[in-house]
Design an enzyme around this catalytic site. Structure first.
Site, PDB file in Angstrom:
ATOM      1  N   ASP A  40       0.903  -1.112   0.056  1.00 37.64           N
ATOM      2  CA  ASP A  40      -0.115   0.045  -0.008  1.00 37.64           C
ATOM      3  C   ASP A  40       0.947   1.202   0.097  1.00 37.64           C
ATOM      4  OD1 ASP A  40      -2.106  -1.788   0.090  1.00 37.64           O
ATOM      5  OD2 ASP A  40      -1.966  -1.647   2.506  1.00 37.64           O
ATOM      6  N   GLU A  43     -11.297   1.391  -3.335  1.00 36.93           N
ATOM      7  CA  GLU A  43     -10.538   1.830  -2.076  1.00 36.93           C
ATOM      8  C   GLU A  43      -9.563   2.397  -2.203  1.00 36.93           C
ATOM      9  OE1 GLU A  43      -9.485  -1.863  -0.100  1.00 36.93           O
ATOM     10  OE2 GLU A  43      -8.889  -2.885  -2.184  1.00 36.93           O
TER      11      GLU A  43
END
Length: 543
Positions: A15, A187
């Site tokens: 991420d 997301e």
């Protein structure tokens, strides 16, 4: 420009959020249940990166005791408004089932090394938060919106609201500005402004082999947002044999010379089962803005294994043996982390030339276990330690572990039989989700003398793991137990449903005392030795 092989941050570094301040680049990555929280790496050239800090390092910022596996710190976003750094993150307390408990916070610092502030609580409406600093001085907070009523998915789009630093809270109306595309599971939002357009970069498709990065834009921050004409801009879905798989969750940065780069998470599967034992790693791609004012990944959307960067990479340290010693002056080396607790003094101390672990709960506990480990960053390696431990019975054990989560670990322990006689015993829960039970029999225990240090070692060659040991300072190691399938130390076998395991394999030392007597185990040193091995489809060509 020299070509550099991906990933730029090998091993569990998921991420990525990238930022440039002047000539300095920073990447923040998720750490999930591992403490301290968030890894921030620094570079001057995008090719060579050094870990500079883990900013969530005290109890007032982060306490993950009780957080399940693969919960904790998700998807940090690192930004700078011209005067200070902002770090936004989620502390996930539950993720399985219909509900997710996701608490979002902001911390700040004038310097990247800190000190970092105590957190401002923002909201709990979803995860993957992001902060955007607009040209007019306003700050905008985004996160994916969680809706437990939605079936079969609970991903309800990207929510936007203004953040007031003066008031320390969200203010004004909120709006769901983007519902995502047919790729689903939207997301990981990041917002940018260029040529009068607001660009919204999101992750879609889950974090498995359908993962992707999607770009949309609008003239108004509130939308509506039109989707990139060649969506997704990054994904490996169409190329199942490409070396970089599971590509998505990305962020954009402009270099000083005007080039644009995109960093993203990726995985490098091994074995016919396509298991990513190194977890979700961080890669980089060159990108460019076309005449239509859309961003495109060079040679994309499938990510490239090699990319041209301003400098070559020095891989000397990457392939070097790491021999860790322990002194109170130097403390614990930055390569190591532990699980969940912000009170490390309860589980370990560096003193008298050793790492001393205090036996707490069983390995795999979600609350307080004494386990100190470093990331596996190579497909093949050797690791070893020397332990001094005097167990009284079978409920006290300490040793060397290759660890993914409570459901998947291999553990060579010094323990004792019920009669108090010391022995070596292998414990493993090897893919036993949802029971989390130990697998027996693994191998017959080996009796060892009641006193004396024991050298414990493991070797991983691709998917094969072999434990070994020696006594009385002997240089030659003796194998113990069978050859295990180390590829289960992967997201694909992490004990959860699809898209539910998010970390990576670690190797380190642990100690448990299920009698509650806090028995100590002392480790003189720890060695991690990378190995180039013919079974590795990536590393035989050189890093």
């Amino acid at each position: 420009m020299p070509k550099v092989l991906n990933p730029i941050l090998p091993g569990f570094n998921a991420d990525p959020s990238i930022l440039r301040v002047g000539s300095d680049y920073y990447i923040a990555t998720s750490t999930f249940e591992w403490f301290p929280g968030v890894q921030i790496h620094h570079s001057k050239d995008l090719a060579n990166w050094t870990l500079v800090t883990r900013p969530l390092s005290r109890k007032s910022q982060l306490d993950m005791r009780g957080n399940p596996d693969s919960c904790g710190v998700w998807a940090p976003c690192l930004t700078h408004d011209g005067s200070k750094f902002y770090l936004v993150y989620t502390d996930v307390k539950r993720k399985d089932g219909s509900f997710k408990d996701t608490h979002n916070y902001i911390v700040t610092a004038e310097k990247i090394e800190g000190p970092w502030s105590d957190p401002f609580y923002v909201n709990s409406s979803g995860f993957d938060p992001s902060l955007f600093h607009d040209e007019d001085g306003k700050k905008w907070f985004m996160n994916m919106l969680q809706d437990h009523r939605r079936r079969p998915r609970s991903f309800a789009g990207i929510r936007l609201q203004e953040w007031s630093e003066k008031e320390g809270k969200l203010i004004g109306p909120w709006k769901t500005i983007f519902l995502g595309t047919e790729l689903d599971l939207v997301e990981g939002p990041h917002l940018y402004k260029r040529n009068g357009w607001y660009y919204l970069l999101t992750a879609e498709g889950g974090t498995g082999y359908e993962h992707a990065a999607t770009l949309a834009r609008s003239k108004d921050i509130w939308g509506p947002y039109e989707v990139h004409p060649k969506n997704p801009i990054l994904s490996s879905t169409s190329a199942p044999l490409a070396p970089l798989q599971r590509a998505g969750h990305a962020d954009i940065v402009d270099s000083e010379d005007g080039k644009t780069y995109l960093v993203h998470l990726t995985g490098r599967p091994i074995t016919q089962n396509r298991r990513c034992v190194l977890g979700r790693e961080c890669a980089i791609q060159e990108a460019y803005w076309a005449d239509d004012d859309w961003l495109y990944v060079k040679n994309g959307p499938v990510p490239s294994l090699s990319v041209e960067l301003p400098a070559a990479r020095d891989d000397t340290a990457y392939w070097a043996e790491q021999h860790y010693t322990f002194s109170a002056t130097d403390g614990l080396h930055k390569d190591f982390q532990w699980l969940r607790t912000p009170e490390p003094e309860r589980i370990f101390a560096v003193q008298d030339g050793a790492l001393e672990l205090t036996g707490r709960e069983a390995i795999g506990s979600w609350f307080e276990q004494a386990l100190v480990a470093r990331r596996q960053t190579h497909f093949s390696y050797d690791a070893e330690t020397v332990v001094d431990f005097a167990p009284l019975d079978e409920r006290q054990f300490a040793g060397l572990t290759a660890y993914y989560c409570r459901f998947n670990f291999f553990y060579l322990t010094v323990t004792a039989h019920a009669d108090g006689k010391r022995e070596l015993l292998i414990l493993t829960s090897e893919a036993s989700w949802p029971e989390g039970r130990l697998k027996f029999p693994i191998a017959e225990p080996v009796s060892i003398p009641q006193e004396g240090k024991v050298r414990l070692a493991l070797s991983i060659r691709g998917k094969d793991l072999q434990f070994s040991y020696s006594l009385d300072g002997a240089k030659e190691l003796t194998k113990i137990g069978p050859v295990f399938d180390a590829s289960i130390l992967s997201d694909e076998c992490g004990g959860h449903q699809a898209h539910g395991s998010f970390t990576g394999a670690f190797v380190g030392v642990a100690a448990s005392d299920l009698d509650g007597l806090e028995t100590k185990a002392r480790f003189d040193s720890f060695t991690y030795r990378p190995v180039k091995h013919e079974s590795d489809r990536y590393e035989v060509r050189g890093w």
